[in-house]
Design a protein around this motif. Structure first.
Motif, PDB file in Angstrom:
ATOM      1  N   LYS A   1      58.646  51.098  72.922  1.00 27.06           N
ATOM      2  CA  LYS A   1      58.805  49.794  72.276  1.00 27.06           C
ATOM      3  C   LYS A   1      58.096  49.779  70.921  1.00 27.06           C
ATOM      4  N   ALA A   2      56.911  50.374  70.852  1.00 20.37           N
ATOM      5  CA  ALA A   2      56.195  50.430  69.578  1.00 20.37           C
ATOM      6  C   ALA A   2      56.967  51.264  68.556  1.00 20.37           C
ATOM      7  N   ARG A   3      57.556  52.355  69.011  1.00 18.04           N
ATOM      8  CA  ARG A   3      58.336  53.202  68.103  1.00 18.04           C
ATOM      9  C   ARG A   3      59.566  52.457  67.601  1.00 18.04           C
ATOM     10  N   TRP A   4      60.228  51.717  68.488  1.00 16.98           N
ATOM     11  CA  TRP A   4      61.376  50.912  68.053  1.00 16.98           C
ATOM     12  C   TRP A   4      60.939  49.908  66.995  1.00 16.98           C
ATOM     13  N   PHE A   5      59.806  49.255  67.225  1.00 13.92           N
ATOM     14  CA  PHE A   5      59.286  48.240  66.305  1.00 13.92           C
ATOM     15  C   PHE A   5      58.977  48.865  64.948  1.00 13.92           C
TER      16      PHE A   5
ATOM     17  N   ARG B   1      46.088  60.338  73.916  1.00 17.03           N
ATOM     18  CA  ARG B   1      46.257  61.095  72.675  1.00 17.03           C
ATOM     19  C   ARG B   1      47.557  61.894  72.676  1.00 17.03           C
ATOM     20  N   GLU B   2      47.856  62.555  73.797  1.00 16.78           N
ATOM     21  CA  GLU B   2      49.072  63.366  73.861  1.00 16.78           C
ATOM     22  C   GLU B   2      50.323  62.523  73.668  1.00 16.78           C
ATOM     23  N   GLU B   3      50.382  61.371  74.327  1.00 15.94           N
ATOM     24  CA  GLU B   3      51.557  60.515  74.203  1.00 15.94           C
ATOM     25  C   GLU B   3      51.667  59.925  72.800  1.00 15.94           C
ATOM     26  N   LEU B   4      50.541  59.534  72.209  1.00 14.72           N
ATOM     27  CA  LEU B   4      50.562  58.989  70.852  1.00 14.72           C
ATOM     28  C   LEU B   4      51.011  60.052  69.848  1.00 14.72           C
TER      29      LEU B   4
ATOM     30  N   ARG C   1      52.978  62.545  70.569  1.00 17.98           N
ATOM     31  CA  ARG C   1      54.395  62.764  70.834  1.00 17.98           C
ATOM     32  C   ARG C   1      55.246  61.711  70.112  1.00 17.98           C
ATOM     33  N   TYR C   2      54.754  60.473  70.109  1.00 18.88           N
ATOM     34  CA  TYR C   2      55.504  59.381  69.496  1.00 18.88           C
ATOM     35  C   TYR C   2      55.163  59.182  68.017  1.00 18.88           C
ATOM     36  N   GLU C   3      54.225  59.985  67.505  1.00 22.00           N
ATOM     37  CA  GLU C   3      53.820  59.925  66.099  1.00 22.00           C
ATOM     38  C   GLU C   3      53.411  58.509  65.708  1.00 22.00           C
ATOM     39  N   LEU C   4      52.551  57.935  66.546  1.00 19.69           N
ATOM     40  CA  LEU C   4      52.041  56.587  66.309  1.00 19.69           C
ATOM     41  C   LEU C   4      50.532  56.647  66.114  1.00 19.69           C
ATOM     42  N   PRO C   5      49.982  55.841  65.198  1.00 14.72           N
ATOM     43  CA  PRO C   5      48.538  55.896  64.914  1.00 14.72           C
ATOM     44  C   PRO C   5      47.701  55.329  66.056  1.00 14.72           C
ATOM     45  N   PRO C   6      46.697  56.051  66.528  1.00  4.49           N
ATOM     46  CA  PRO C   6      45.895  55.605  67.671  1.00  4.49           C
ATOM     47  C   PRO C   6      45.182  54.278  67.462  1.00  4.49           C
ATOM     48  N   ASP C   7      44.829  53.958  66.209  1.00  6.96           N
ATOM     49  CA  ASP C   7      44.035  52.741  65.985  1.00  6.96           C
ATOM     50  C   ASP C   7      44.829  51.465  66.261  1.00  6.96           C
ATOM     51  N   LEU C   8      46.149  51.567  66.450  1.00  8.33           N
ATOM     52  CA  LEU C   8      46.945  50.382  66.797  1.00  8.33           C
ATOM     53  C   LEU C   8      46.881  50.060  68.289  1.00  8.33           C
ATOM     54  N   PHE C   9      46.326  50.977  69.068  1.00 12.66           N
ATOM     55  CA  PHE C   9      46.380  50.834  70.517  1.00 12.66           C
ATOM     56  C   PHE C   9      44.962  50.724  71.085  1.00 12.66           C
ATOM     57  N   PRO C  10      44.673  49.604  71.761  1.00  9.66           N
ATOM     58  CA  PRO C  10      43.309  49.343  72.231  1.00  9.66           C
ATOM     59  C   PRO C  10      42.820  50.359  73.246  1.00  9.66           C
ATOM     60  N   PRO C  11      41.512  50.454  73.418  1.00 12.99           N
ATOM     61  CA  PRO C  11      40.958  51.347  74.442  1.00 12.99           C
ATOM     62  C   PRO C  11      41.368  50.883  75.833  1.00 12.99           C
ATOM     63  N   LEU C  12      41.484  51.855  76.739  1.00 13.23           N
ATOM     64  CA  LEU C  12      41.912  51.566  78.105  1.00 13.23           C
ATOM     65  C   LEU C  12      40.697  51.341  78.999  1.00 13.23           C
TER      66      LEU C  12
ATOM     67  N   ARG D   1      52.147  44.685  59.100  1.00 13.44           N
ATOM     68  CA  ARG D   1      51.167  43.594  59.219  1.00 13.44           C
ATOM     69  C   ARG D   1      50.429  43.638  60.557  1.00 13.44           C
ATOM     70  N   THR D   2      50.805  44.582  61.400  1.00 16.38           N
ATOM     71  CA  THR D   2      50.261  44.652  62.756  1.00 16.38           C
ATOM     72  C   THR D   2      48.976  45.473  62.795  1.00 16.38           C
ATOM     73  N   THR D   3      47.964  44.902  63.459  1.00 16.82           N
ATOM     74  CA  THR D   3      46.674  45.586  63.629  1.00 16.82           C
ATOM     75  C   THR D   3      46.556  46.211  65.011  1.00 16.82           C
ATOM     76  N   HIS D   4      47.126  45.537  66.021  1.00 13.90           N
ATOM     77  CA  HIS D   4      47.065  46.041  67.386  1.00 13.90           C
ATOM     78  C   HIS D   4      48.349  45.718  68.138  1.00 13.90           C
ATOM     79  N   PHE D   5      48.662  46.536  69.107  1.00 15.08           N
ATOM     80  CA  PHE D   5      49.668  46.213  70.111  1.00 15.08           C
ATOM     81  C   PHE D   5      48.930  45.832  71.393  1.00 15.08           C
ATOM     82  N   LEU D   6      49.174  44.620  71.870  1.00 15.91           N
ATOM     83  CA  LEU D   6      48.554  44.143  73.103  1.00 15.91           C
ATOM     84  C   LEU D   6      49.606  44.049  74.198  1.00 15.91           C
ATOM     85  N   THR D   7      49.206  44.351  75.424  1.00 18.35           N
ATOM     86  CA  THR D   7      50.096  44.125  76.546  1.00 18.35           C
ATOM     87  C   THR D   7      49.997  42.658  76.969  1.00 18.35           C
ATOM     88  N   CYS D   8      50.838  42.246  77.910  1.00 23.31           N
ATOM     89  CA  CYS D   8      51.015  40.821  78.189  1.00 23.31           C
ATOM     90  C   CYS D   8      49.723  40.084  78.569  1.00 23.31           C
TER      91      CYS D   8
END
Length: 462
Positions: A112-116, A161-164, A166-177, A126-133
């Motif tokens: 979904k992030a890659r589509w976006f 890290r591996e999935e990010l 793979r999708y070539e997405l910057p880690p800083d957009l995704f919060p810690p788990l 303009r997006t700083t983070h992707f949050l789940t519901c």
């Protein structure tokens, strides 16, 4: 008396709330609509509706203000937000189909992030983070930016890290788990003022709604099976090993060492809502509709060949979706009740097909523990048991995610040693619906004929 505990689950069509005592007594149950599954344009869903829904839910509490809160919610859903936590776009909901999958990836969220990134570049920048519901609402309550993943084994299905890479997405957009039962933080003064809560109320991590539902039905041991049915539906069975299957989804359970093997019906509730709109019965109570449908059963037994069937378009992957369909065998003598019978029979047969698939890979299913909005309808439970051919066990709290949230919180505070003990101590059941042998035999025969015809009609739908 200790302040009550508030458990909240954000569903696709409604937000559910349960207020519990420390002993697990139900003090209040609430349900706030946030979307109409029959008419909603889910591609334009505004996530601020969850804020308003939560504010309204808290305003309707008749108990003292809770001091501990646990949240869960639907997914895989992503909400892109800016530095202030404001959405930069509509919610990317689990059911809207907006995804760009990279072959070989495990993540259910990163497509979904890659589509976006690919199609909504202005909002993406303009997006700083992707949050789940649920974490979107947690951000509003506490100011904390986190994502709840059930376990390290589950992390790749969110992101690592591996999935990010793979999708070539910057880690800083995704919060810690973080893990379920973690104390995330306390309600800020701003959050307390906005939502009517006590400042410094503690907010705990719940988890994905389906896992909370498994806890809330005590589906925590090998062989136990949960049929969670609301807008969508999932039949999850606990297995001791990972099982790879093209039409079923296997994921780690919240219970260490277990997995959930599931068949998904992404549109069973939406299909019934479509039928209500089609037949202009939107204002008619569900029980009254089911009474009319169930009243046809004696005639179905006498003359089964005279009743129409409904064949929804069925995906042959790990989901079952309603996008188009056909009624077969309609006559001038048929009305709303006969159409309704065809629709609910089709939903029941879809559940039966998943149970059949699960049993084919070696999962013995004796009883379905049901939960979700559909579990509130006793007539549907009775009819479903006959159509599926399995007993249905109904919990006292039908929105089982709420009891699952309570199990998480009471594990967090040390009342129980683990989630399994908490679930089996807190969950109670109200009713058992067993198939009536003559009706089970009738629907078994109809199901076999339905399967034979289904493939031909799906091909005809293209």
């Amino acid at each position: 008396m200790a302040p009550p505990i508030l458990c909240v689950d954000i569903g696709t069509s409604s937000m559910k709330g349960g207020v519990f005592s420390e002993e697990g007594e139900v003090l209040q149950l609430l349900r706030i609509p946030v979307a109409d599954p029959g008419t909603e344009d889910f591609h334009r869903f505004d996530p601020t509706r969850w804020e308003e829904g939560f504010r309204l839910l808290v305003s309707r509490l008749t108990t003292s203000i809770p001091e501990r809160i646990v949240l869960s919610g639907q997914g895989p859903t992503l909400i892109p937000v800016d530095r202030e936590g404001k959405p930069t776009f509509f919610a990317l909901l689990w059911l809207d189909g907006r995804e760009d999958v990279v072959p070989g990836g495990k993540s259910l969220f990163l497509p979904k992030a890659r589509w976006f990134q690919k199609y909504e570049g202005t909002a993406y920048h303009r997006t700083t983070h992707f949050l789940t519901c649920p974490e979107y609402l947690i951000r509003k309550l506490t100011g904390e930016v986190v994502t709840v993943s059930p376990s390290a084994e589950f992390d790749p299905y969110y992101w690592n890290r591996e999935e990010l890479d793979r999708y070539e997405l910057p880690p800083d957009l995704f919060p810690p788990l973080i893990r379920p039962a973690t104390l995330i933080g306390r309600v800020t003064k701003e959050g307390a003022s906005r939502f009517g809560l006590s400042p410094n109320a503690m907010v705990y991590a719940g988890g994905p709604d389906y896992l909370m539902s498994l806890l809330g039905t005590a589906t925590t041991r090998v062989g136990r099976t949960c049929d969670r049915a609301g807008t969508s539906e999932g039949i999850n069975v606990c297995t001791p090993t990972f099982i790879q299957h093209s039409r079923l989804r296997c994921l780690p359970h919240l219970i260490p060492g277990l997995y959930t093997l599931a068949g998904m019906l992404s549109s069973s509730g939406r299909l019934f809502e479509w039928f209500r709109d089609l037949t202009n019965q939107r204002t008619l109570a569900y029980d009254l509709m089911m009474e009319t449908i169930e009243a046809l059963l004696p005639e179905v037994v006498r003359t089964p060949e005279k009743f129409p069937s409904f064949f929804p378009f069925a995906q042959l992957g790990n989901g079952w979706d309603f996008s188009r369909g056909i009624f077969v065998g309609l006559g001038t003598e048929h009305g709303k009740a006969e159409l309704g019978f065809a629709v609910v029979e089709a939903i029941g047969f879809a559940v039966r097909s998943i149970v059949e698939e699960l049993e084919r890979v070696g999962c013995a299913i004796d009883i379905l523990r049901v939960s979700g909005g559909q579990a509130n309808n006793r007539l549907w439970n009775r009819m479903k048991a006959n159509i599926v051919g399995k007993p249905l066990l109904v919990p006292r709290v039908k929105d089982a995610e709420l009891v699952g949230g309570l199990a998480v919180l009471r594990t967090a505070d040390g009342t129980f040693k683990d989630f399994d003990e908490a679930a089996n101590s807190l969950v109670t059941f109200d009713e058992l619906f067993e198939p009536a042998p003559p009706l089970e035999a009738l629907f078994r025969e109809r199901y076999e004929r339905y399967k034979e015809r289904c493939g031909r009609f799906i091909d005809a739908l293209g």
